[in-house]
Enzyme design. Structure first.
Site, PDB file in Angstrom:
ATOM      1  N   CYS A   1       8.564 -87.262 -17.087  1.00 29.71           N
ATOM      2  CA  CYS A   1       9.825 -86.920 -17.755  1.00 29.71           C
ATOM      3  C   CYS A   1      10.498 -85.716 -17.085  1.00 29.71           C
ATOM      4  O   CYS A   1       9.950 -84.606 -17.099  1.00 29.71           O
ATOM      5  CB  CYS A   1       9.533 -86.633 -19.226  1.00 29.71           C
ATOM      6  SG  CYS A   1      10.867 -85.867 -20.151  1.00 29.71           S
TER       7      CYS A   1
ATOM      8  N   CYS B   1      11.286 -82.780 -19.392  1.00 28.51           N
ATOM      9  CA  CYS B   1      10.012 -82.146 -19.764  1.00 28.51           C
ATOM     10  C   CYS B   1       9.573 -81.172 -18.673  1.00 28.51           C
ATOM     11  O   CYS B   1       9.100 -80.062 -18.965  1.00 28.51           O
ATOM     12  CB  CYS B   1       8.930 -83.197 -19.972  1.00 28.51           C
ATOM     13  SG  CYS B   1       9.277 -84.394 -21.275  1.00 28.51           S
TER      14      CYS B   1
END
Length: 106
Positions: free
Chosen positions: A31, A34
């Site tokens: 991600c 993230c």
């Protein structure tokens, strides 16, 4: 300071066992947002260690844990106090947005 990783086996005990609020970062290694959030959370884990604990949950490895806390988008940061879900932020956020999750008396 190493940020602890929570699993389906240890999360409940860890969250209930902390005297300070716990910011839990639900993330996945692939991600992009993230990855952008991770350095800020590492910094908060160090600079705010007197008032908060930072932990991480890899949703790829702990799918049931993510589901139990209704995490359907990542990154999601949840503030837990005494094991209870107090506040959350979904998506990449600023340092202030993450700190705003903490209870005001902390």
């Amino acid at each position: 300071m190493a940020i602890p990783f929570l699993t389906e086996e240890n999360a409940a005990a860890f969250l209930k066992g902390q005297e300070k609020p716990v910011l839990v970062d639900f993330f996945a290694p692939w991600c992009g947002p993230c990855k952008m959030l991770a350095p800020m959370l590492e910094q908060l884990a160090e600079t705010e260690k007197d008032r908060v604990v930072v932990a991480k949950v890899n949703v790829e490895e702990a799918k049931n844990l993510a589901r139990a806390y209704h995490v359907y988008s990542i990154p999601t940061v949840i503030c837990f106090v005494a094991g209870k879900d107090l506040a959350r932020h979904v998506g990449f956020g600023s340092k202030q947005q993450i700190l705003d999750l903490l209870p005001k008396q902390v």
